[in-house]
Write a protein that holds these residues in place. Structure first.
Motif, PDB file in Angstrom:
ATOM      1  N   ARG A  59       0.951  -1.096   0.033  1.00 55.52           N
ATOM      2  CA  ARG A  59      -0.015  -0.017  -0.062  1.00 55.52           C
ATOM      3  C   ARG A  59       0.809   1.148   0.076  1.00 55.52           C
ATOM      4  O   ARG A  59       0.555   2.141  -0.637  1.00 55.52           O
ATOM      5  N   HIS A  63       0.576   4.328  -3.019  1.00 51.87           N
ATOM      6  CA  HIS A  63       0.533   5.557  -2.512  1.00 51.87           C
ATOM      7  C   HIS A  63       1.706   6.442  -2.694  1.00 51.87           C
ATOM      8  O   HIS A  63       1.426   7.679  -3.183  1.00 51.87           O
ATOM      9  N   ARG A 108      -4.092  -2.547  -5.026  1.00 56.13           N
ATOM     10  CA  ARG A 108      -3.874  -1.554  -3.899  1.00 56.13           C
ATOM     11  C   ARG A 108      -4.441  -2.238  -2.688  1.00 56.13           C
ATOM     12  O   ARG A 108      -5.782  -2.129  -2.625  1.00 56.13           O
ATOM     13  N   GLU A 186      -8.607   5.048  -7.874  1.00 58.06           N
ATOM     14  CA  GLU A 186      -8.843   6.486  -7.461  1.00 58.06           C
ATOM     15  C   GLU A 186     -10.286   6.675  -8.121  1.00 58.06           C
ATOM     16  O   GLU A 186     -10.599   7.805  -8.512  1.00 58.06           O
TER      17      GLU A 186
END
Length: 204
Positions: A59, A63, A108, A186
């Protein structure tokens, strides 16, 4: 007759049975702790802890390097680890970057579910070193990951339309999944079941 006792005394030499601790380690050393038995609750806790740490690393990589999805008319398909076809609606530029191997589609891992994002190829390679299944598409020149031809995409679409069960990848690493996978990156990925349009994804 000498000594007043049978030779050797009333106890074994040394005052206690040889190796008074298991294994007879010298100097009263500590017995190394054995790993928990496979399938035991302790082993499951250990695996769960390892998985949480792995997800955290993945993760953080996503990010730290993810590329926002530019929504466009080009439809790009990739396969989830559960064998389901997912689609991204991208600009022609981003679709070309995927085909050229400069961008990748990766998982993710969020606490509730596994989502998907775009990242540069260098980030995807770091993730691949941690978990091979975390990289869903990366068009390497020597060893492509997740590459599908037009025919393979159409065959997969037809199979899903017939309601056939997807082929789930065999586990070659310790993985657990929380919740059902989604194709969100996203929040710009088309929802499942939306009308298809644009160009078929044919990474080459």
């Amino acid at each position: 007759m000498g000594g007043g006792r049978p030779q050797g005394g009333g106890r074994p030499q040394g005052g206690r049975p040889q190796g008074g601790r298991p294994g007879g380690e010298p100097g009263g050393g500590i017995v190394p702790k054995l790993p928990p038995l496979p399938g035991s609750k302790a082993a499951q806790r250990m695996e769960s802890k390892k998985q949480v740490e792995q997800d955290r690393k993945l993760r953080e990589l996503v990010h730290g390097g993810q590329v926002p999805v530019d929504v466009g008319a080009t439809v790009f398909y990739f396969m989830t680890r559960k064998g389901k076809l997912r689609r991204l609606e991208l600009t022609e530029t981003q679709a070309k970057q995927l085909e050229d191997g400069t961008l990748a589609v990766v998982e993710r891992p969020e606490p509730a579910q596994i989502e998907h994002s775009l990242v540069p190829a260098a980030v995807a390679e770091q993730m691949y070193a941690i978990s091979k299944k975390s990289v869903r598409f990366l068009n390497r020149k020597d060893l492509p990951i997740g590459f599908m031809s037009d025919d393979e995409v159409k065959e997969k679409q037809a199979a899903e339309a017939r309601g056939e069960e997807p082929q789930v990848e065999e586990d070659d690493e310790s993985t657990t999944e929380g919740g059902e996978e989604t194709a969100q990156a996203e929040d710009t990925v088309s929802p499942e079941g939306s009308p298809e349009g644009g160009t078929e994804p044919t990474p080459s």
